[in-house]
Design an enzyme around this catalytic site. Sequence first.
Site, PDB file in Angstrom:
ATOM      1  N   ILE A 159       0.864  -1.177   0.000  1.00 26.93           N
ATOM      2  CA  ILE A 159       0.000   0.000   0.000  1.00 26.93           C
ATOM      3  C   ILE A 159       0.905   1.233   0.000  1.00 26.93           C
ATOM      4  CG2 ILE A 159      -1.740   1.318   1.252  1.00 26.93           C
ATOM      5  CD1 ILE A 159      -2.686  -1.274   2.523  1.00 26.93           C
ATOM      6  N   LYS A 160       0.805   2.029  -1.055  1.00 24.25           N
ATOM      7  CA  LYS A 160       1.655   3.233  -1.135  1.00 24.25           C
ATOM      8  C   LYS A 160       0.934   4.363  -0.408  1.00 24.25           C
ATOM      9  CE  LYS A 160       4.676   5.709  -4.334  1.00 24.25           C
ATOM     10  NZ  LYS A 160       5.896   5.370  -3.603  1.00 24.25           N
ATOM     11  N   SER A 161       1.171   4.427   0.891  1.00 26.68           N
ATOM     12  CA  SER A 161       0.466   5.357   1.762  1.00 26.68           C
ATOM     13  C   SER A 161       1.443   6.279   2.464  1.00 26.68           C
ATOM     14  CB  SER A 161      -0.336   4.569   2.809  1.00 26.68           C
ATOM     15  OG  SER A 161      -0.791   5.406   3.845  1.00 26.68           O
TER      16      SER A 161
END
Length: 309
Positions: A159-161
């Site tokens: 998850i690119k958070s």
Amino acid sequence: MREEKADFIWLDGKVVPWEDAKIHVHTQAVLGGLNVYEGVKAYWNDERQALHVFRLDAHLERLALSMKMVRMTLPYSLEQMKEATLDLLIRNRFRRNVGIRIVCFFGEGVLFGYLPEEIQTGAFIYAAARTGAPSVEKGIDCCVSSWHRISDSMAPPRIKSGANYHNARLAQVQARVDGYHEPILLNEHGKVAEAPIRNIALVRQGVLITPDIGSGILEGITRATIIELARKDLKLMVEERPVDRTELYAADEVFLTSSNGEILPVLSIDRIPVGDGRPGKIALAIHKALRAAATGENPAYSHWLTPVK
């Protein structure tokens, strides 16, 4: 690395002046880093007087996956986000390479809310030229960080958070304090994961090796790109597998990959030279192939380019 200001930013359906692109401090994006995003790059071809966004569709697909996993419902379709990105580039009249950030965020609402009736969601896109980044010709010095990479059972790296990068920041700041350019993080099993904002690859006896997607890494689009280029254009053998820390010391070459940073050779790790301590031939060859694909010089990869008309 510094980002220059542009004239305009896209914010929730409108192109607004840079100075007017604001969200309230009482948003979950600000209070908890609750956003998902993509870092994309557009390349200017001076000979053709044309600007292309590299692998935009792949980035938007990964953005959709991140939103799915955090249960974010965005009031815009991926096609609308794509058109907004292209429109923003046109409005800013870029005639050089630019970095693009596409961000979807939770706004005001119920703490830990996710349903549209519980919490607002929004999006913004900005594009700006970047200066002061290390170059492929110079390379960088790295260390193995004492901080470990977050794991899939804690805060999934795929998850690119924004929230995930608190882990990366701890490692990056410590590396700088200790006199290195960047750290390399190990995963919970003591295997090599990645650098704070970059995937990692190494070369041993002509074989390109990179940690597999089960090693606690972001499923990097540039990582996937260089694997394809290495196999098709350079005819290299590629292995995706767990990597031991000491393999970094034994490698002939080590380099980092990212969308905006492209290919960044590692000259030393923990003060131990990598190879002869200079950017390696394979890293430079992969960078050349990547640039040819991204700028349209290699027509075999024109399907990766989205023109800005």
